[in-house]
Design an enzyme around this catalytic site. Structure first.
Site: not given
Length: 554
Positions: A78, A468, A191, A120-121, A442
């Site tokens: 992302d 985000s 992150c 994330d996804k 995002e």
């Protein structure tokens, strides 16, 4: 065993010949066949080390008498996809991931699966697939990145985004920005703050689909490799016990996930992902439930971007287990829920104490009596909007200001860098929802720029897109219905007064019903931004953000 459908009997001699072409022996074929989904690639820092984690998982499977068979999954970074057309594909990738795991596990009937994720996804996509396929499955994360260091201060990705705004504001030099750029992300892992990836990995523990420690053990640690081996061993036992996701991911488990979400102050993206995962598991979660859980669950942590602590600190403080133990002890979570360990959540976390009280506060001394996320409603968001209220400055919890309306993220960002936004303004970014974007981009760049320009205590942002997990400030996303669906946000004009009241969960534009109706009567639905390829199909199938942006059932 489920895998007998592809390896047992006279008529499966051709199938066995193909397995033998892979180098598998008769003995390996007799064992439980475990599909190991590896989302490794060379562009996502959170996934760059997953070959090593996958080898540890496969070693664990073999140690307990199973045969691991690896297959891949895609993954989007992302941060790298941010602020250009690539971000339209991020949320949309969640369904490709879920579908691809389903395809692989149905075309090749594995006895069990280990789904190896990080960012994330990929996490919600894999959890959606686990619920859909419903064979013994365990989730293994690659773990969080260590924080970077700059001038004696710990930092993470959100700091570099905000640093860009500081340069534009004249508060940092480009040479200093380069120094931050070279130090803020020190290596592999998701992150380092409580952004979406780490939020979802922590919640995976709470809903019972991962071993304790999955959410917080650093990516570079030996403990992470041991956890991977233990997970590989445990999935073979799950097959023997026939313990499936449907036995684990029930209403009780998702309620525990929501409680942890509020206690940790997780990303607003969890409001998209938890309902989508629950939907696959046959459990309905609506936005009102988020508010109900938030109202009664104390916020115990303020991790980056809301505070000065990082995932490494949370791990040292006792991790997710310490937070869950505190919640269960005081009746905010249900410890009787079964998990992939074969034990209850209470048994998993029993005796895990808070080791650093400045990182994990007790229920007796929370940051706030209510949780980190709020769902807002009003004439601007009849179906709801979402804000990470734990990251909002107290001065902005209530705000009234004139709308500055933009029809894309790019227009809003240009206005920010051209210094056209004034203190008190409410930046409105529309046509960035699931359908209108398409893909519900995002938008960390505009929110971080607001912070970097020093306006985060004076300017609010509202969008039918999303923000985000690294975002802080009065950033309100997921406005539903979205503009492309004819939601009231499509009627807004520059200068309209927007009223935000987060304590009372309200979001309104100070216009009469008659004026809103008259404007919408003149509204013309815009042409689709994308007319070919996957995104065009996605835009036709995706539902509203308040439903988790799941795809319509045909």
């Amino acid at each position: 065993m489920r895998s007998d459908a592809m390896k047992k009997g006279l008529e499966k001699a051709p199938h066995r010949s193909l397995f033998k072409a892979l180098g598998l022996t008769e003995q390996e074929l007799e064992r439980p066949i475990i599909g190991v989904c590896n989302s490794y690639n060379e562009i996502v820092p959170g996934h760059m080390h997953l070959r090593e984690i996958t080898e540890a998982v496969k070693a664990g499977v073999r140690m307990n008498g199973g045969t691991p068979i690896e297959f891949p999954s895609i993954a989007v970074c992302d941060g790298i996809a941010m602020n250009h057309a690539g971000m339209k594909y991020s949320l949309a990738s969640r369904d490709i991931i879920a579908d691809s795991v389903e395809v692989m596990s149905m075309a090749h009937p594995f006895d069990g699966m280990v789904l190896i994720t990080s960012c994330d996804k990929v996490i919600p996509g894999m959890l959606m697939a686990a619920a859909r396929v419903d064979i013994p499955t365990i989730i293994v994360s690659g773990g969080p990145m260590l924080p970077g260091r700059y001038q004696g201060r710990d930092m993470s990705l959100s700091n570099i985004f905000e640093a860009v705004g500081k340069v534009r504001a004249g508060n940092m030099t480009e040479a200093e920005l380069t120094e931050v750029e070279e130090s803020v992300c020190p290596g592999c892992g998701s992150c380092a703050g409580m952004f979406t990836a780490n939020s979802m990995n922590c919640l995976t523990e709470a809903i019972g689909m991962a071993l304790p420690g999955n959410g917080t053990m650093p990516a570079v640690s030996a403990a992470r490799r041991r956890l991977a081996k233990l997970s590989g061993m445990r999935v073979v036992d799950l097959v023997r016990e026939n313990l499936c996701p449907s036995d684990i991911m029930n209403a009780k488990a998702f309620a525990n996930g929501l409680a942890l979400d509020m206690a940790l102050g997780c990303s607003t993206n969890t409001v998209l992902h938890l309902p989508a995962i629950a939907h696959e598991a046959g459990v309905e979660i609506d936005l009102d439930l988020f508010n109900q859980v938030s109202e009664k669950t104390p916020n115990l942590c303020k991790l980056s971007p809301m505070g000065e602590h990082f995932m490494l600190d949370l791990d040292e403080a006792g991790g997710v287990s310490a937070v869950l133990n505190e919640l269960i002890t005081h009746g905010f979570a249900d410890g009787s829920a079964i998990t992939v360990t074969g034990q209850t959540l209470s048994e998993n976390v029993s005796g895990v104490a808070i080791k650093r009280g400045e990182v994990i506060r007790s229920v007796a001394d929370p940051y706030s009596a209510s949780g980190g996320i709020a769902v807002l409603r009003g004439n601007l968001a009849p179906s709801g909007a979402v804000v990470k209220k734990a990251g909002v400055d107290p001065e902005m919890l209530k705000h009234r200001g004139p709308a500055r309306v933009f029809n894309s993220e790019d227009e809003a960002y240009q206005a920010l860098i051209d210094k056209q936004i004034q203190k008190g303004d409410v930046i409105v970014i529309r046509y960035e929802g699931p359908k209108g974007g398409p893909g519900m981009r995002e938008m960390l760049t505009p929110t971080a720029t607001v912070a970097g320009l020093g306006l985060d205590k004076d300017v609010a942002l509202i969008t039918d897109g999303r923000f985000s997990g690294a975002t802080r400030g009065a950033s309100i996303g997921h406005v539903a219905p979205e503009a492309a669906d004819g939601g009231p946000i499509a009627a807004l004009q520059d200068g309209d007064l927007i009223e935000i009241n987060i304590p009372e969960n309200k979001l309104d534009v100070l216009l009469s019903d008659e004026e809103l109706a008259a404007r919408m009567a003149r509204w013309v639905k815009p042409e689709p931004k994308v007319t070919k390829g996957y995104l065009a199909r996605y835009a036709q199938l995706v539902t509203s953000s308040d439903r988790g942006a799941v795809l319509k059932k045909l």
